[in-house]
Write a protein that holds these residues in place. Structure first.
Motif, PDB file in Angstrom:
ATOM      1  N   ASN A 151     -29.164  21.088  66.828  1.00  0.00           N
ATOM      2  CA  ASN A 151     -29.151  22.473  67.286  1.00  0.00           C
ATOM      3  C   ASN A 151     -28.927  22.526  68.781  1.00  0.00           C
ATOM      4  N   SER A 152     -28.254  23.575  69.239  1.00  0.00           N
ATOM      5  CA  SER A 152     -28.238  23.842  70.678  1.00  0.00           C
ATOM      6  C   SER A 152     -28.057  25.334  70.881  1.00  0.00           C
ATOM      7  N   GLU A 153     -28.621  25.834  71.950  1.00  0.00           N
ATOM      8  CA  GLU A 153     -28.593  27.264  72.209  1.00  0.00           C
ATOM      9  C   GLU A 153     -28.643  27.502  73.707  1.00  0.00           C
ATOM     10  N   LYS A 154     -27.748  28.386  74.179  1.00  0.00           N
ATOM     11  CA  LYS A 154     -27.723  28.723  75.597  1.00  0.00           C
ATOM     12  C   LYS A 154     -28.770  29.808  75.866  1.00  0.00           C
ATOM     13  N   VAL A 155     -29.604  29.600  76.887  1.00  0.00           N
ATOM     14  CA  VAL A 155     -30.672  30.558  77.183  1.00  0.00           C
ATOM     15  C   VAL A 155     -30.566  31.007  78.643  1.00  0.00           C
ATOM     16  N   PRO A 156     -30.290  32.306  78.895  1.00  0.00           N
ATOM     17  CA  PRO A 156     -30.202  32.786  80.275  1.00  0.00           C
ATOM     18  C   PRO A 156     -31.566  32.679  80.978  1.00  0.00           C
ATOM     19  N   THR A 157     -31.548  32.305  82.259  1.00  0.00           N
ATOM     20  CA  THR A 157     -32.810  32.193  83.005  1.00  0.00           C
ATOM     21  C   THR A 157     -32.837  33.156  84.189  1.00  0.00           C
ATOM     22  N   GLY A 158     -31.929  34.113  84.217  1.00  0.00           N
ATOM     23  CA  GLY A 158     -31.907  35.091  85.304  1.00  0.00           C
ATOM     24  C   GLY A 158     -30.924  34.713  86.386  1.00  0.00           C
ATOM     25  N   SER A 159     -30.457  35.678  87.135  1.00  0.00           N
ATOM     26  CA  SER A 159     -29.480  35.560  88.213  1.00  0.00           C
ATOM     27  C   SER A 159     -28.257  34.722  87.788  1.00  0.00           C
TER      28      SER A 159
END
Lengths: 206, 154
Positions: A151-159
């Motif tokens: 599995n892999s998933e892109k996760v936004p962390t802000g800015s």
């Protein structure tokens, strides 16, 4: 109790039971069921992806058949888990001594956007020299992840920044490209070298 | 008049500062074994590890981190679910029980260093300041070890 009232209550009880059964089915076997856990990765010969190694060579899963393999996913912008996994693997490879030279050890990025061939080359040069770094198009990386049932998933962390959630297990394959076992991130590290030896031995006994 | 008031307020502020430092959470804190891995340039985030020991009789709460090596520094936690998928998220405040020790170590809690201001070079060091809920602080020097380092003693 009135007969009509009794029928009313019975209907309510039967209705509630049916609802509970339906909810159970939905969550266990039905559309609400979680994705099947612990699915085995495909054999190397059944995987279908084309990537580029850190030296710029075209590679695919069939490239790995002929030697036992350790394959794991990660990304070079990962500050904690990935350098830890790579340094663990470097220690296992040192413990294996000459046998390490008989293995394929492949780090596949789940972040092709930032992990170019040059970035992978610079990164892996800090670890055991046998480790290869593979990258490619997002589509081909997704096919590799699928082939390993990872599995892999892109996760936004802000800015505008982001991190990647990903499978951190190390996959072990024998020299025929058949899946043998995994070394999970949280399992005791002293199990790792015997597991790798088993993948090597499995190859020798056929 | 304004001058006198300023002096009075300054004295008051100093006295307040002294009284805080007498009772500060930071006084009961011992930070040990602070280390970090060397980086490639400055584009990737770094991580720092250390252990925090509360030697006092009260709970102590770590609320933040300051350092000049990164524009943003936070305590993050890596975790792995039962499918073997790892993720990383801000850990929020860290409460440390009396006589307890919290370890920031690879694969778990760590100080995430975002926006590195200079490369982390093996053999060098940088300062990290731990900020507690009463505003008191502890500063610690973090040794930069090799890129593939596994800990301060290995």
């Amino acid at each position: 109790m009135q007969r009509r009232q009794l029928i009313g209550y019975s209907a309510a009880v039967v209705g509630a039971l049916c609802l509970a059964l339906f909810a159970g089915w939905w969550r266990v076997d039905g559309p609400g069921a979680p994705a099947p856990a612990g699915q085995r990765p495909l054999a190397m010969s059944e995987m279908d992806f084309r990537l580029t190694d850190h030296q710029g060579k075209e590679v695919d899963a069939v490239t790995l058949i002929g030697r036992p393999s350790l394959v794991f996913f990660g990304f070079t912008y990962c500050p904690d888990i990935c350098p830890t996994t790579l340094s663990d693997i470097s220690v296992w490879l040192s413990d294996l001594g000459d046998d390490a030279g008989r293995l394929n050890v492949i780090f596949i990025t789940v972040d092709p956007e930032r992990d170019t061939v040059a970035a992978m080359a610079a990164y892996i040069s800090n670890f055991h020299p046998i480790i290869q770094g593979w990258t490619g198009s997002s589509e081909q990386i997704a096919r590799a992840v699928e082939g390993f049932r990872a599995n892999s998933e892109k996760v936004p962390t802000g800015s505008g920044d982001y991190t990647m959630n990903h499978t951190a297990s190390v996959f072990l394959f024998d020299a025929n490209g058949r899946f043998v076992s995994t070394i999970d991130y949280h399992e005791p590290r002293e199990y790792a070298v015997p597991k790798i030896r088993r993948a090597i031995d499995k190859t020798e006994t056929g | 008049m304004i001058g006198k008031l300023t002096v009075f307020l300054t004295v008051l502020a100093l006295a307040w500062g002294i009284s805080i430092s007498v009772l500060a959470e930071a006084d009961d804190i011992v930070v040990e074994g602070a280390w970090s891995r060397a980086s490639i340039g400055t584009s990737r985030p770094g991580a720092a590890y250390l252990t925090i020991r509360n030697t006092g009789p009260e709970y102590v709460t770590l609320t933040g981190i300051r350092t000049d090596i990164a524009t943003r520094s936070e305590i993050h936690r890596s975790s792995t679910d039962d499918q073997g998928v790892t993720s990383m998220a801000p850990a929020g405040e860290i409460k440390i029980a009396p006589t307890d020790t919290v370890s920031l170590e690879p694969g778990g809690l760590h100080v995430m260093l975002m926006g590195l201001q200079r490369p982390m070079t093996e053999g060098e060091a940088f300062w990290l300041t731990l900020v507690f809920s009463d505003g008191s602080e502890v500063s610690v020097e973090v040794s930069i070890l090799g890129f593939a380092a596994r800990g301060p003693d290995i």
